[in-house]
Scaffold this motif. Structure first.
Motif, PDB file in Angstrom:
ATOM      1  N   ASN A 195     -10.981   1.973  -3.955  1.00 38.69           N
ATOM      2  CA  ASN A 195     -11.132   0.831  -3.056  1.00 38.69           C
ATOM      3  C   ASN A 195     -11.388   1.275  -1.622  1.00 38.69           C
ATOM      4  OD1 ASN A 195     -10.574  -0.954  -5.225  1.00 38.69           O
ATOM      5  ND2 ASN A 195      -8.387  -0.534  -4.967  1.00 38.69           N
ATOM      6  N   PHE A 196     -12.388   0.655  -0.994  1.00 36.82           N
ATOM      7  CA  PHE A 196     -12.831   1.089   0.321  1.00 36.82           C
ATOM      8  C   PHE A 196     -13.052  -0.087   1.270  1.00 36.82           C
ATOM      9  CE2 PHE A 196     -14.961   3.880  -2.852  1.00 36.82           C
ATOM     10  CZ  PHE A 196     -14.250   5.040  -2.605  1.00 36.82           C
TER      11      PHE A 196
ATOM     12  N   TYR B 281      -7.452  -1.158   9.639  1.00 40.30           N
ATOM     13  CA  TYR B 281      -7.993  -2.074   8.636  1.00 40.30           C
ATOM     14  C   TYR B 281      -7.932  -1.588   7.186  1.00 40.30           C
ATOM     15  CZ  TYR B 281      -9.990  -4.920  12.401  1.00 40.30           C
ATOM     16  OH  TYR B 281     -10.162  -5.726  13.498  1.00 40.30           O
ATOM     17  N   VAL B 282      -7.784  -0.296   6.950  1.00 40.29           N
ATOM     18  CA  VAL B 282      -7.847   0.182   5.560  1.00 40.29           C
ATOM     19  C   VAL B 282      -6.653  -0.294   4.746  1.00 40.29           C
ATOM     20  CG1 VAL B 282      -7.656   2.257   4.128  1.00 40.29           C
ATOM     21  CG2 VAL B 282      -9.401   2.124   5.899  1.00 40.29           C
ATOM     22  N   GLY B 283      -5.477  -0.313   5.343  1.00 32.18           N
ATOM     23  CA  GLY B 283      -4.303  -0.829   4.647  1.00 32.18           C
ATOM     24  C   GLY B 283      -4.037  -0.094   3.351  1.00 32.18           C
ATOM     25  N   GLU B 284      -3.992  -0.837   2.233  1.00 31.98           N
ATOM     26  CA  GLU B 284      -3.698  -0.235   0.935  1.00 31.98           C
ATOM     27  C   GLU B 284      -4.944   0.266   0.213  1.00 31.98           C
ATOM     28  OE1 GLU B 284      -0.648   0.503  -0.369  1.00 31.98           O
ATOM     29  OE2 GLU B 284      -0.159   0.019   1.712  1.00 31.98           O
ATOM     30  N   SER B 285      -6.111   0.150   0.841  1.00 33.27           N
ATOM     31  CA  SER B 285      -7.312   0.738   0.248  1.00 33.27           C
ATOM     32  C   SER B 285      -7.249   2.259   0.368  1.00 33.27           C
ATOM     33  CB  SER B 285      -8.567   0.194   0.933  1.00 33.27           C
ATOM     34  OG  SER B 285      -8.716  -1.191   0.676  1.00 33.27           O
TER      35      SER B 285
ATOM     36  N   ASN C 296     -10.520   9.213   4.847  1.00 35.89           N
ATOM     37  CA  ASN C 296      -9.428   8.809   3.970  1.00 35.89           C
ATOM     38  C   ASN C 296      -8.491   7.858   4.705  1.00 35.89           C
ATOM     39  OD1 ASN C 296      -9.834  10.140   1.413  1.00 35.89           O
ATOM     40  ND2 ASN C 296      -9.428  12.080   2.457  1.00 35.89           N
ATOM     41  N   ARG C 297      -7.599   7.244   3.953  1.00 38.80           N
ATOM     42  CA  ARG C 297      -6.712   6.236   4.545  1.00 38.80           C
ATOM     43  C   ARG C 297      -5.747   6.826   5.567  1.00 38.80           C
ATOM     44  NH1 ARG C 297      -1.541   5.353   1.862  1.00 38.80           N
ATOM     45  NH2 ARG C 297      -1.690   3.141   2.352  1.00 38.80           N
ATOM     46  N   ASP C 298      -5.599   8.163   5.594  1.00 37.14           N
ATOM     47  CA  ASP C 298      -4.732   8.788   6.595  1.00 37.14           C
ATOM     48  C   ASP C 298      -5.408   8.908   7.957  1.00 37.14           C
ATOM     49  OD1 ASP C 298      -6.561  10.820   6.137  1.00 37.14           O
ATOM     50  OD2 ASP C 298      -5.085  12.301   5.472  1.00 37.14           O
ATOM     51  N   GLY C 299      -6.675   8.463   8.052  1.00 35.14           N
ATOM     52  CA  GLY C 299      -7.387   8.501   9.320  1.00 35.14           C
ATOM     53  C   GLY C 299      -8.156   9.779   9.570  1.00 35.14           C
ATOM     54  N   LEU C 300      -8.200  10.663   8.572  1.00 35.17           N
ATOM     55  CA  LEU C 300      -8.910  11.931   8.730  1.00 35.17           C
ATOM     56  C   LEU C 300     -10.220  11.917   7.946  1.00 35.17           C
ATOM     57  CD1 LEU C 300      -5.932  14.450   8.427  1.00 35.17           C
ATOM     58  CD2 LEU C 300      -6.971  13.507  10.502  1.00 35.17           C
TER      59      LEU C 300
ATOM     60  N   VAL D 144      -5.190  10.319   0.674  1.00 40.84           N
ATOM     61  CA  VAL D 144      -4.660   9.032   0.222  1.00 40.84           C
ATOM     62  C   VAL D 144      -3.184   9.220  -0.107  1.00 40.84           C
ATOM     63  CG1 VAL D 144      -4.965   7.103  -1.395  1.00 40.84           C
ATOM     64  CG2 VAL D 144      -6.938   8.492  -0.730  1.00 40.84           C
ATOM     65  N   GLU D 145      -2.887  10.411  -0.616  1.00 39.90           N
ATOM     66  CA  GLU D 145      -1.534  10.870  -0.945  1.00 39.90           C
ATOM     67  C   GLU D 145      -0.863  10.007  -1.998  1.00 39.90           C
ATOM     68  OE1 GLU D 145      -0.977  13.779  -0.115  1.00 39.90           O
ATOM     69  OE2 GLU D 145      -2.594  13.899   1.354  1.00 39.90           O
ATOM     70  N   ARG D 146      -1.649   9.691  -3.018  1.00 38.08           N
ATOM     71  CA  ARG D 146      -1.134   8.965  -4.177  1.00 38.08           C
ATOM     72  C   ARG D 146      -2.210   9.012  -5.256  1.00 38.08           C
ATOM     73  NH1 ARG D 146      -2.026   2.968  -1.521  1.00 38.08           N
ATOM     74  NH2 ARG D 146      -4.293   2.919  -1.837  1.00 38.08           N
ATOM     75  N   GLU D 147      -1.855   8.560  -6.439  1.00 42.30           N
ATOM     76  CA  GLU D 147      -2.853   8.406  -7.492  1.00 42.30           C
ATOM     77  C   GLU D 147      -3.760   7.232  -7.151  1.00 42.30           C
ATOM     78  OE1 GLU D 147      -3.186   7.962 -12.357  1.00 42.30           O
ATOM     79  OE2 GLU D 147      -1.242   7.704 -11.372  1.00 42.30           O
TER      80      GLU D 147
END
Length: 237
Positions: free
Chosen positions: A12-13, A35-39, A54-58, A175-178
């Protein structure tokens, strides 16, 4: 600027339409964190270029399902069936037919690894991946975190459903998760499996749906579905 949420087989993006604006790396990072939230991450669609965070901002060098989403987005906006663009992992080409497919960066095999009870292969398909064959029923990702950090890589586990048909699960760095799916991870798994068995087309069942990887003329092609999951949003820094 405009943005919307998309899903590429469960990956999800947030897709940001930055074809006509210039954003700094810091501005992109702030948009991701806001804005990415849980994506899983954000795709910045620039003119002829995909920048992925990635969702961590990197920033990440590449995202396979992100590349397929880029192709879908350009097809949606510009009615183009074939798309070619640059990325931090090189030039990528893709097309929209029954599925959205892209020609992936060439898989680079870095060798095998063995750490305590875990063993597998290390590849780079734009970004680094560990590939292990094993049970995909109940995975203790916490026990695998030391591997993820030791090799600074995504971790993929696959099992064989039947010849040419695999089950795959991926823990993604950044993302640090599955995640629901990982395109470069699926390509890495398919490369390892193809090397062992000689199969040139591999179907991979991810949590979010079906991906296919086809090897021909020395290249790997990743295919699967992409869908838009929201209306267009007005994004503010």
């Amino acid at each position: 600027m405009k943005g919307a949420y998309y899903s590429a087989t469960g990956n999800n993006f947030l897709v940001v339409d930055s074809r006509n604006i210039s954003l700094s790396e810091e501005e992109k990072r702030l948009l991701v964190l806001k804005y990415v939230g849980e994506s899983d991450g954000a795709i910045f669609v620039e003119s002829g270029f995909m920048d992925y965070f990635n969702r961590d901002g990197l920033r990440a060098a590449f995202c396979g399902n992100g590349a397929r989403t880029y192709v879908h987005f350009i097809h949606e906006k510009e009615n183009s069936g074939s798309v070619e663009f640059s990325s931090h992992a090189g030039v990528i080409s893709g097309q929209v037919e029954d599925v959205v497919s892209v020609k992936m960066p060439p898989p680079r095999f870095l060798g095998s690894f063995e750490e305590e009870k875990y063993r597998g292969e290390i590849l780079v398909v734009g970004v680094p991946h560990l590939v292990m064959e094993g049970s995909t029923e109940a995975i203790d990702w916490g026990a695998l975190l030391p591997l993820r950090h030791l090799y600074d890589a995504n971790v993929n586990i696959y099992s064989v459903i039947e010849a040419g048909n695999l089950r795959v699960r991926t823990f993604e760095r950044g993302v640090e998760r599955e995640t629901g799916a990982c395109g470069s991870g699926a390509t890495s798994v398919a490369w390892v499996y193809s090397r062992k068995t000689g199969h040139n087309k591999v179907a991979l069942q991810a949590n979010g749906g079906l991906l296919t990887v086809t090897f021909r003329d020395g290249a790997a092609y990743l295919g699967g579905g992409v869908e838009k999951c929201s209306e267009e949003l007005e994004l503010q820094l």
